[in-house]
Each structure stands twice: as structure tokens, then as C-alpha cells.
Design a protein around this motif. Structure first.
Motif, short mmCIF file in Angstrom:
data_model
loop_
_atom_site.label_atom_id
_atom_site.label_comp_id
_atom_site.label_asym_id
_atom_site.label_seq_id
_atom_site.Cartn_x
_atom_site.Cartn_y
_atom_site.Cartn_z
N PRO A 137 0.67 -1.26 0.14
CA PRO A 137 0.08 -0.08 -0.18
C PRO A 137 0.85 1.40 0.13
CG PRO A 137 -0.91 -1.55 1.33
CD PRO A 137 0.49 -2.06 1.12
N LEU A 140 2.36 1.67 -3.76
CA LEU A 140 1.26 2.38 -4.65
C LEU A 140 0.77 3.70 -4.35
CD1 LEU A 140 -0.83 -1.07 -5.11
CD2 LEU A 140 0.86 -0.22 -6.40
N ASP A 141 0.53 4.06 -3.12
CA ASP A 141 0.21 5.33 -2.56
C ASP A 141 1.33 6.28 -3.08
OD1 ASP A 141 -1.78 7.26 -1.11
OD2 ASP A 141 0.26 7.55 0.07
N THR A 146 -2.51 3.62 -6.80
CA THR A 146 -3.84 3.00 -6.25
C THR A 146 -4.97 3.30 -7.05
OG1 THR A 146 -2.88 3.61 -3.68
CG2 THR A 146 -5.07 3.04 -4.06
N PHE A 151 -3.19 -4.48 -6.04
CA PHE A 151 -2.37 -4.60 -4.96
C PHE A 151 -0.97 -4.87 -5.33
CE2 PHE A 151 -3.81 -9.11 -5.71
CZ PHE A 151 -2.62 -9.58 -5.40
#
Length: 234
Positions: A137, A140-141, A146, A151
Motif C-alpha cells: 500500500p 502504490l500510494d 492506487t 495490489f
């Protein structure tokens, strides 16, 4: 039937800003060494293979401080050897330390978001598998992926680095797909292509800088824009 597409991160979806050439040339210049873009490109080609081999045996994240220094001195030597084949290891470590002082960030390549949008519209599950010491996370952020990527699985989470089967298997389990229902896209022969072969996944080599022109062990592309059409043929 292909259900999922897994992607390597660095060199496949994202690169450094400033570029590796800018970082290395500025650092090396402080020690009287002049680098060209070709020097850096070919030097990193050797250095990244060296890193992939290291992660396959004794992962860098598990090393102590001195082991990491020794590794990165050798890693830097491979980068700089294109400009100076006889460069001393101590000088290489000095250059590497200088590169670590320079601010940089990962940014996605221009062909990424458009291609991911096409693939997602075709119904594929999109996943990142990366040898990075962070969480899925978070990466990706940070890259604003995102929503574009379903994922990400990192070596920190899997406690294993590509080409280890465990990091691939963790991704397949979460994606609820079998290895042969997946295509892995990456830029490294050892960590990506051999890793995918080892676990039984299909694979595509992305060769953005045309360093693998003799590769004949499967599909090869030079831009992510080529991927949707290629997958439709597999």
C-alpha cells in the motif's frame, strides 16, 4: 486463460527522478570521474544483475551494516567500471556514499497509466511484485498507482526476494489465480524471467533500453504500450 498480470516495479513501471545518470555523474564528478549516459546505462546493467544474484542467495535486506557497505562498494564498482575499469573499491564506496546524499524519487514512466487503464478495461487483475523494503500500500500510494494496480506484494511482506518462488506464490494466492493463469512483466532476466519460469508463470521481458536484443527465450517488448496487443496473442 490469463486472469492476472504481475509487474516488476523498478525499470518496468517506474524509474528515478533525477535519472540514474544524473545522480551518478554528479557524484562521480566530485571525485574527478567523468561519466557518459552510455557508461551509466551499461554499468547499471551489470550492477543490477549482480544485485539480482545477491538477492537470490543472501538478500541485501538481511545483511548487517558492514556487509551492506561491502556489497554497495562492489555494486558501485560495476557501475563505474565502464568509465574506469581499474577504479579502486575505496573510491567506489566514496561515490556510492555521495549518491546517497542526493534527493531522488521514483516516478512512473509515461507509458504506464494509459497501458494499465487498457488492461484493467480488458478485465485483468493487475499486481506489482517488487524487491522493495516497504509495504505494498505504501509504494502504490507513493507512486499514485492506487486504483490503477489492484495490489502490490513486496519482499518485506513476503520475506523473500525474486526470484524466490514464495514472493510470486504470495501474489498468486492473493489474486486467486494459478501460476499459468498469470503473465509476469519485468526487466531483469534473473529475478523476473527466471523467477516467473521457476514458479510456472508466463512472462514478458520489457527491455526499455535495448540491452537484451539477443534475448530469445520468450516475448520481449521495449515499451509498455506494446503489452496489450501482445497479451491478446498469448
Amino acid at each position: 486463460m490469463i486472469k492476472a498480470i504481475t509487474f516488476d516495479l523498478y525499470g518496468t513501471l517506474a524509474g528515478f527522478t533525477p535519472s540514474r545518470y544524473e545522480i551518478q555523474s554528479q557524484a562521480a564528478a566530485k571525485f574527478g570521474l567523468h561519466l557518459t549516459e552510455d557508461h551509466v546505462l551499461r554499468g547499471y546493467f551489470k550492477a543490477d544483475e549482480f544485485m539480482s544474484k545477491q538477492n537470490a542467495t543472501n538478500p541485501i535486506r538481511s545483511m548487517d551494516h558492514n556487509e551492506k557497505l561491502n556489497f554497495f562498494a562492489e555494486y558501485e564498482k560495476l557501475i563505474l567500471s565502464e568509465a574506469d575499469p581499474d577504479i579502486r573499491l575505496e573510491k567506489c564506496l566514496d561515490v556510492w556514499r555521495e549518491t546517497q546524499k542526493m534527493p531522488y524519487m521514483l516516478t512512473v514512466f509515461d507509458d504506464v497509466r494509459h497501458t494499465l487503464k487498457i488492461l484493467k478495461a480488458q478485465g485483468f487483475l493487475l499486481v506489482v511484485i517488487t524487491n522493495m523494503n516497504t509495504t505494498g500500500p505504501e509504494i502504490l500510494d507513493k507512486l499514485e498507482l492506487t486504483g490503477h494496480i489492484d495490489f502490490a506484494i513486496t519482499s518485506l511482506e513476503a520475506k523473500a526476494e525474486k526470484p524466490d518462488k514464495r514472493i510470486f506464490e504470495m501474489a498468486f494466492n492473493k489474486a486467486k489465480c494459478e501460476p499459468d493463469e498469470n503473465i509476469h512483466v519485468g526487466d531483469q532476466i534473473l529475478s523476473d524471467i527466471n523467477g516467473a519460469k521457476r514458479v510456472g508463470s508466463k512472462y514478458v521481458l520489457i527491455d526499455r533500453y535495448s540491452l537484451h536484443e539477443t534475448f530469445d527465450d520468450g516475448p520481449r517488448i521495449t515499451s509498455l504500450f506494446q503489452l496489450p496487443e501482445l497479451i491478446n496473442k498469448i
